[in-house]
Write a protein that holds these residues in place. Sequence first.
Motif, PDB file in Angstrom:
ATOM      1  N   ARG A  25       0.831  -1.212   0.000  1.00 45.69           N
ATOM      2  CA  ARG A  25       0.000   0.000   0.000  1.00 45.69           C
ATOM      3  C   ARG A  25       0.863   1.259   0.000  1.00 45.69           C
ATOM      4  O   ARG A  25       0.503   2.272  -0.600  1.00 45.69           O
ATOM      5  CB  ARG A  25      -0.941  -0.020   1.206  1.00 45.69           C
ATOM      6  N   ILE A  26       1.992   1.201   0.670  1.00 50.87           N
ATOM      7  CA  ILE A  26       2.908   2.342   0.684  1.00 50.87           C
ATOM      8  C   ILE A  26       3.578   2.495  -0.668  1.00 50.87           C
ATOM      9  O   ILE A  26       3.656   3.597  -1.230  1.00 50.87           O
ATOM     10  CB  ILE A  26       3.967   2.168   1.796  1.00 50.87           C
ATOM     11  N   ASN A  34       3.366  11.116   4.707  1.00 57.06           N
ATOM     12  CA  ASN A  34       2.929  12.115   5.698  1.00 57.06           C
ATOM     13  C   ASN A  34       1.443  12.014   6.059  1.00 57.06           C
ATOM     14  O   ASN A  34       0.902  12.912   6.695  1.00 57.06           O
ATOM     15  CB  ASN A  34       3.245  13.548   5.236  1.00 57.06           C
ATOM     16  N   THR A  35       0.768  10.928   5.652  1.00 52.65           N
ATOM     17  CA  THR A  35      -0.631  10.747   6.022  1.00 52.65           C
ATOM     18  C   THR A  35      -0.752   9.653   7.073  1.00 52.65           C
ATOM     19  O   THR A  35       0.068   8.746   7.148  1.00 52.65           O
ATOM     20  CB  THR A  35      -1.499  10.379   4.807  1.00 52.65           C
ATOM     21  N   LEU A  36      -1.809   9.745   7.859  1.00 50.01           N
ATOM     22  CA  LEU A  36      -2.073   8.736   8.889  1.00 50.01           C
ATOM     23  C   LEU A  36      -2.562   7.443   8.255  1.00 50.01           C
ATOM     24  O   LEU A  36      -3.366   7.470   7.313  1.00 50.01           O
ATOM     25  CB  LEU A  36      -3.135   9.246   9.863  1.00 50.01           C
ATOM     26  N   ILE A  37      -2.084   6.321   8.765  1.00 47.01           N
ATOM     27  CA  ILE A  37      -2.621   5.030   8.342  1.00 47.01           C
ATOM     28  C   ILE A  37      -3.873   4.748   9.178  1.00 47.01           C
ATOM     29  O   ILE A  37      -4.130   5.425  10.176  1.00 47.01           O
ATOM     30  CB  ILE A  37      -1.580   3.904   8.494  1.00 47.01           C
ATOM     31  N   PRO A  38      -4.685   3.763   8.792  1.00 47.29           N
ATOM     32  CA  PRO A  38      -5.873   3.426   9.597  1.00 47.29           C
ATOM     33  C   PRO A  38      -5.475   3.067  11.033  1.00 47.29           C
ATOM     34  O   PRO A  38      -4.349   2.636  11.302  1.00 47.29           O
ATOM     35  CB  PRO A  38      -6.453   2.213   8.856  1.00 47.29           C
ATOM     36  N   THR A  39      -6.404   3.241  11.943  1.00 46.43           N
ATOM     37  CA  THR A  39      -6.142   2.931  13.349  1.00 46.43           C
ATOM     38  C   THR A  39      -5.965   1.431  13.547  1.00 46.43           C
ATOM     39  O   THR A  39      -6.347   0.620  12.693  1.00 46.43           O
ATOM     40  CB  THR A  39      -7.312   3.402  14.227  1.00 46.43           C
ATOM     41  N   GLU A  40      -5.399   1.067  14.688  1.00 44.90           N
ATOM     42  CA  GLU A  40      -5.253  -0.351  15.012  1.00 44.90           C
ATOM     43  C   GLU A  40      -6.604  -1.055  14.949  1.00 44.90           C
ATOM     44  O   GLU A  40      -6.715  -2.174  14.432  1.00 44.90           O
ATOM     45  CB  GLU A  40      -4.649  -0.520  16.408  1.00 44.90           C
ATOM     46  N   GLN A  41      -7.644  -0.400  15.491  1.00 49.25           N
ATOM     47  CA  GLN A  41      -8.963  -1.022  15.521  1.00 49.25           C
ATOM     48  C   GLN A  41      -9.480  -1.275  14.109  1.00 49.25           C
ATOM     49  O   GLN A  41     -10.084  -2.322  13.828  1.00 49.25           O
ATOM     50  CB  GLN A  41      -9.953  -0.136  16.291  1.00 49.25           C
ATOM     51  N   ASP A  42      -9.241  -0.315  13.190  1.00 46.15           N
ATOM     52  CA  ASP A  42      -9.675  -0.495  11.808  1.00 46.15           C
ATOM     53  C   ASP A  42      -8.948  -1.668  11.153  1.00 46.15           C
ATOM     54  O   ASP A  42      -9.549  -2.458  10.409  1.00 46.15           O
ATOM     55  CB  ASP A  42      -9.423   0.775  10.998  1.00 46.15           C
ATOM     56  N   LEU A  43      -7.639  -1.781  11.427  1.00 45.07           N
ATOM     57  CA  LEU A  43      -6.854  -2.862  10.829  1.00 45.07           C
ATOM     58  C   LEU A  43      -7.235  -4.220  11.428  1.00 45.07           C
ATOM     59  O   LEU A  43      -7.256  -5.235  10.726  1.00 45.07           O
ATOM     60  CB  LEU A  43      -5.363  -2.585  11.002  1.00 45.07           C
ATOM     61  N   ILE A  44      -7.515  -4.228  12.718  1.00 44.79           N
ATOM     62  CA  ILE A  44      -7.977  -5.465  13.368  1.00 44.79           C
ATOM     63  C   ILE A  44      -9.265  -5.948  12.698  1.00 44.79           C
ATOM     64  O   ILE A  44      -9.426  -7.143  12.401  1.00 44.79           O
ATOM     65  CB  ILE A  44      -8.206  -5.229  14.876  1.00 44.79           C
ATOM     66  N   LYS A  45     -10.178  -5.008  12.450  1.00 45.60           N
ATOM     67  CA  LYS A  45     -11.451  -5.359  11.818  1.00 45.60           C
ATOM     68  C   LYS A  45     -11.245  -5.821  10.384  1.00 45.60           C
ATOM     69  O   LYS A  45     -11.860  -6.804   9.929  1.00 45.60           O
ATOM     70  CB  LYS A  45     -12.380  -4.144  11.863  1.00 45.60           C
ATOM     71  N   GLU A  46     -10.370  -5.126   9.651  1.00 45.84           N
ATOM     72  CA  GLU A  46     -10.145  -5.469   8.239  1.00 45.84           C
ATOM     73  C   GLU A  46      -9.546  -6.864   8.079  1.00 45.84           C
ATOM     74  O   GLU A  46     -10.000  -7.653   7.248  1.00 45.84           O
ATOM     75  CB  GLU A  46      -9.212  -4.445   7.584  1.00 45.84           C
ATOM     76  N   PHE A  47      -8.508  -7.161   8.875  1.00 51.87           N
ATOM     77  CA  PHE A  47      -7.794  -8.427   8.701  1.00 51.87           C
ATOM     78  C   PHE A  47      -8.310  -9.544   9.610  1.00 51.87           C
ATOM     79  O   PHE A  47      -7.888 -10.695   9.466  1.00 51.87           O
ATOM     80  CB  PHE A  47      -6.299  -8.207   8.950  1.00 51.87           C
ATOM     81  N   ASP A  48      -9.184  -9.183  10.549  1.00 50.74           N
ATOM     82  CA  ASP A  48      -9.762 -10.169  11.472  1.00 50.74           C
ATOM     83  C   ASP A  48      -8.670 -10.926  12.238  1.00 50.74           C
ATOM     84  O   ASP A  48      -8.607 -12.159  12.244  1.00 50.74           O
ATOM     85  CB  ASP A  48     -10.645 -11.162  10.708  1.00 50.74           C
ATOM     86  N   LEU A  67       7.173   3.548   8.354  1.00 50.80           N
ATOM     87  CA  LEU A  67       6.155   4.206   9.163  1.00 50.80           C
ATOM     88  C   LEU A  67       6.810   4.903  10.340  1.00 50.80           C
ATOM     89  O   LEU A  67       7.930   4.569  10.736  1.00 50.80           O
ATOM     90  CB  LEU A  67       5.123   3.188   9.681  1.00 50.80           C
ATOM     91  N   GLU A  68       6.093   5.866  10.903  1.00 50.03           N
ATOM     92  CA  GLU A  68       6.602   6.594  12.070  1.00 50.03           C
ATOM     93  C   GLU A  68       5.436   6.871  13.025  1.00 50.03           C
ATOM     94  O   GLU A  68       4.371   7.323  12.589  1.00 50.03           O
ATOM     95  CB  GLU A  68       7.248   7.900  11.641  1.00 50.03           C
ATOM     96  N   ARG A  73      -0.934  11.652  17.627  1.00 43.41           N
ATOM     97  CA  ARG A  73      -1.567  11.657  16.307  1.00 43.41           C
ATOM     98  C   ARG A  73      -1.892  10.254  15.811  1.00 43.41           C
ATOM     99  O   ARG A  73      -2.974   9.993  15.331  1.00 43.41           O
ATOM    100  CB  ARG A  73      -0.655  12.332  15.273  1.00 43.41           C
ATOM    101  N   GLY A  74      -0.920   9.370  15.926  1.00 39.42           N
ATOM    102  CA  GLY A  74      -1.085   8.032  15.374  1.00 39.42           C
ATOM    103  C   GLY A  74       0.163   7.639  14.600  1.00 39.42           C
ATOM    104  O   GLY A  74       1.257   8.134  14.867  1.00 39.42           O
ATOM    105  N   THR A  75       0.002   6.773  13.628  1.00 39.70           N
ATOM    106  CA  THR A  75       1.125   6.288  12.839  1.00 39.70           C
ATOM    107  C   THR A  75       1.017   6.841  11.424  1.00 39.70           C
ATOM    108  O   THR A  75      -0.033   6.744  10.787  1.00 39.70           O
ATOM    109  CB  THR A  75       1.130   4.743  12.799  1.00 39.70           C
ATOM    110  N   VAL A  76       2.092   7.444  10.933  1.00 34.87           N
ATOM    111  CA  VAL A  76       2.071   8.076   9.613  1.00 34.87           C
ATOM    112  C   VAL A  76       3.074   7.395   8.687  1.00 34.87           C
ATOM    113  O   VAL A  76       4.038   6.755   9.124  1.00 34.87           O
ATOM    114  CB  VAL A  76       2.404   9.584   9.692  1.00 34.87           C
ATOM    115  N   VAL A  77       2.831   7.565   7.399  1.00 31.33           N
ATOM    116  CA  VAL A  77       3.745   7.051   6.379  1.00 31.33           C
ATOM    117  C   VAL A  77       4.915   8.013   6.250  1.00 31.33           C
ATOM    118  O   VAL A  77       4.731   9.214   6.034  1.00 31.33           O
ATOM    119  CB  VAL A  77       3.030   6.906   5.021  1.00 31.33           C
ATOM    120  N   LYS A  78       6.129   7.493   6.405  1.00 32.04           N
ATOM    121  CA  LYS A  78       7.318   8.338   6.289  1.00 32.04           C
ATOM    122  C   LYS A  78       7.664   8.547   4.826  1.00 32.04           C
ATOM    123  O   LYS A  78       7.658   7.593   4.036  1.00 32.04           O
ATOM    124  CB  LYS A  78       8.525   7.688   6.988  1.00 32.04           C
TER     125      LYS A  78
END
Length: 244
Positions: A25-26, A34-48, A67-68, A73-78
């Motif tokens: 995806r990167i 420099n954009t935020l990736i989905p939250t942990e909760q979103d990724l947990i739901k997506e990948f189950d 990633l950084e 803020r969260g985790t962003v793409v470096k």
Amino acid sequence: MSSDKLNHNKGEALYLQIKDVLIKRIQTGAWKPNTLIPTEQDLIKEFDVSRTTIRQAISILVQNGLLEKKQGRGTVVKPQNLIGNLGKLKGFAEEVLERGQTPHSKVLRAEFRDDLYHENDMLKVTEGEPILLVERIRFADEVPIALERTCWPKDIGEILIKYDLNQAMYYEVLEQHQFYLKKANERITAINATINEADALGIRPGEALLEMTRLSLGINDHPIEYTKTKYRSDQYHYNIELER
């Protein structure tokens, strides 16, 4: 089965499969620098999968500099360094596009000059004959990467000057007019940024730059481009493949 779906019957651990999906995806630009990736909760739901599995995958990408984590803020793409491949004759815009980013320029100066004696000599142009000088700041997305100073013989300059040089890809324009590059000679040196250079590139005076001087030859081995480009060393490096 979609390439983003996990194979639970595969011998490879799930967090490694997720890591590969996120890298894709990167690299493809689905996740922009420099954009935020989905939250942990979103990724947990997506990948189950469990939170631990998601954190393991993200941790690898953080360690690898893709990633950084930003406090609050969260985790962003470096943003990734641009890589120039020695041995391949490419323009800056081509390199940026290959990284999934958008190239553009800011023209500082574009004019015909008849007093550039060194450049005339390099281009094998008769003394006193005007050549086109173009100076630009080169960007990848919105990040200033390099200062570029390019000189062209009069016949090519008269073609280029008709284009929007904030957007033009020189080599593409030349090929449209049947000017083809055959090879180039390059020299790379390390220098320090002057006050003006630092101001243009958004860095501190004295920071390291990579200075690349290129003389490009056409199919008749006659010079058609003389360029000096100064790259931010924190945003650009060269890749050299050696064989024995």
